[in-house]
Design a protein around this motif. Sequence first.
Motif, PDB file in Angstrom:
ATOM      1  N   LYS A 250       0.825  -1.211   0.000  1.00  0.00           N
ATOM      2  CA  LYS A 250       0.000   0.000   0.000  1.00  0.00           C
ATOM      3  C   LYS A 250       0.860   1.264   0.000  1.00  0.00           C
ATOM      4  O   LYS A 250       0.383   2.356  -0.308  1.00  0.00           O
TER       5      LYS A 250
ATOM      6  N   LEU B 125      -7.032   1.381   8.729  1.00  0.00           N
ATOM      7  CA  LEU B 125      -6.335   0.126   8.987  1.00  0.00           C
ATOM      8  C   LEU B 125      -6.931  -0.654  10.149  1.00  0.00           C
ATOM      9  O   LEU B 125      -6.565  -1.812  10.363  1.00  0.00           O
TER      10      LEU B 125
ATOM     11  N   GLU C  24       3.117   1.254   6.601  1.00  0.00           N
ATOM     12  CA  GLU C  24       3.052  -0.090   6.034  1.00  0.00           C
ATOM     13  C   GLU C  24       3.402  -1.160   7.068  1.00  0.00           C
ATOM     14  O   GLU C  24       2.865  -2.272   7.025  1.00  0.00           O
TER      15      GLU C  24
ATOM     16  N   ARG D 281       0.267  -1.881   8.886  1.00  0.00           N
ATOM     17  CA  ARG D 281      -0.706  -2.492   7.975  1.00  0.00           C
ATOM     18  C   ARG D 281      -0.375  -3.965   7.732  1.00  0.00           C
ATOM     19  O   ARG D 281      -1.261  -4.829   7.771  1.00  0.00           O
TER      20      ARG D 281
ATOM     21  N   LYS E  47      -1.129  -6.137  10.751  1.00  0.00           N
ATOM     22  CA  LYS E  47      -2.578  -6.345  10.858  1.00  0.00           C
ATOM     23  C   LYS E  47      -3.060  -7.362   9.818  1.00  0.00           C
ATOM     24  O   LYS E  47      -3.849  -8.268  10.141  1.00  0.00           O
ATOM     25  N   LYS E  48      -2.587  -7.233   8.589  1.00  0.00           N
ATOM     26  CA  LYS E  48      -3.018  -8.133   7.527  1.00  0.00           C
ATOM     27  C   LYS E  48      -2.594  -9.578   7.790  1.00  0.00           C
ATOM     28  O   LYS E  48      -3.280 -10.520   7.395  1.00  0.00           O
TER      29      LYS E  48
END
Length: 471
Positions: free
Chosen positions: A43, A79, A307, A310, A313-314
Motif C-alpha cells: 500500500k 487500517l 506499512e 498495515r 494487521k493483515k
Amino acid sequence: MKKYTVLLSLYVLCFSFSNAQKVNQADSTQLRNIYDMALLNGKSYDWLDYLSNEIGGRLSGSVQADRAVRYTEAELNELGLDKVWLQPVMVPKWTRGFKEYAYIETAPGRTSIVNICALGGSVATNATGLKAEIIEVQNFEDLERYGREKIEGKIVFYNRPMQANVIQTFEAYGGCVDQRYAGAMEAAKYGAVGIVVRSMNLRQDDFPHTGAMSYGDTPPEQRIPACAISTNDADFLSNALSIKPDLKFYFKQSCKTHEDVESFNVIGEITGSVYPDKYIVVGGHLDSWDLGDGSHDDGAGCVQSMEVLRILKKLNYKPKHSIRVVLFMNEENGLRGGRKYAEQAVLNKEKHIFALESDAGGFTPRGFSFDTDDANFAQIESWKPLFKPYLIHYFEKGGSGADIGPLKDGTIVLAGLRPDSQRYFDYHHAENDTFDAVNKRELELGGATMTSLIYLIDKYGIKNDMTDVKK
C-alpha cells in the motif's frame, strides 16, 4: 553414570539445536510472509502517490502540512488500529514567497542568470534585491583569515563541496553542512551583507538545494539573507571569480518568518497483548521542504512506517508489545515533533524499548544502524541470516534518526533504516525530490525490511529490559 551423563548432555544439546532450528524456521517463514505481503499487496506506493501528487511539499505550518496530517490520520483509521490520535505541537512557520532570482554581473549590462533558492529560515533581501562584490571561501577559518577588512560589505560565497571519495554519503554531507547551517551567522560577524552556499549535492546539476539555517543569537537587525546555489552554477561562479575577482553578484528573495502555529504528530497504535505498557515505535517525518513534493525526504519513510502496522494487521500478528507508528511534524526546521513526542512519553511515564526511523530516502534497503549496547547489538546481529535472502547485510552500530533521538534514555534501542545512499543527495531538499524519482519495488522492500525487524524485536524483546520476552 558418567556414560549416562554424556548421553543426557548430547540429548539436551540435540533437542536445543532442533528447537533453535524450529524457531529460526518460524522466523524465516514469517519474514517471507512479510515480504510477500509488501511486494504483492503493498500500500505504501499508493499512499506516497497521494502525499506527493495530491498534497505536495509539506513545510511545517503550511496548508499542505495540515492536509497531510488529516490524510494520514484517516488512512491509519482505515487500517483498524486500536488507537489513532493527533498529538498537538507548536511549529515554526516560514514562507518562501516569490521565486528567487539571481545573476552574476561581470560588467555593466553583462549578466548571467544562475539558479538559487533561499535557505530555510533566511530573511529576505530588500524589495529591490541585493547586489555586491562576492568573496569565495571554503570554511569559517577562511573568514578569520580574510577578516573584516576584506569581507565587510560583500557577499560571502561558501564553496566547499561534499567530499566525493567518501563512500558513506551522509558522512560527506556532515562534512560540509555547517556552512549552510551557520554560514550567515559567522559571515555577519565580519560585516558580510549576504551569503551564497554551494548546494549539498554530489551531482552536477542545476537544482539548488535548500535546508535549515540558523542565525544563533545574531540580533534581528544584523541578520543577512542566505541562499543556496546549484552545483553547476557554483562552479561557474567560482571560475568567473578566478578571472574577474571584482565581479558582482545579485540576488532577490522575499521569504518571511511568521509566528509559530499549531500542528500535529500523527500516531497510530496496535496495543500489545503481553506488555501493553511497553512501546515499540516506527516512524518518519511528515513535513518536507517546499521546493519538490518531499517523496524521498521523508514521504517514503512515513508510508513505509504506516506499512509496518498495515502488514502486521493483515498477517493477523498479535504483538506482545504495543507498536506505534509516529509521523513526526517539523523535523526539517525545528525537530519540534520529535521533542514533543519524547516529552509526552516522559510525562505519561511510558516505557519505550525500541524505536526505528526511516529518513534516508526510498531507495533499496541495505540494512540498519543501531544506537545500542553490545548485548542488544549481538542479539540483533544474530538475525542477519534471516535477512540474507533479501540482500540485507548492513548491521552496524551508529546513528538512528533525528526524530527518535530525543527518546534516548540509556535503555532504549534506537535504529535507522539504511537504504543505498549514493543517489539520495541528488534529490535531498531540491525541487526534483518528486514522486517519479521513487522506485515502487525499492520502496516496498524498505517497508518489508522495517516490518521484519519490528517483528523480531517484538518477539524477542531487548536485553536490558527487566521483563525481557522469553525466547
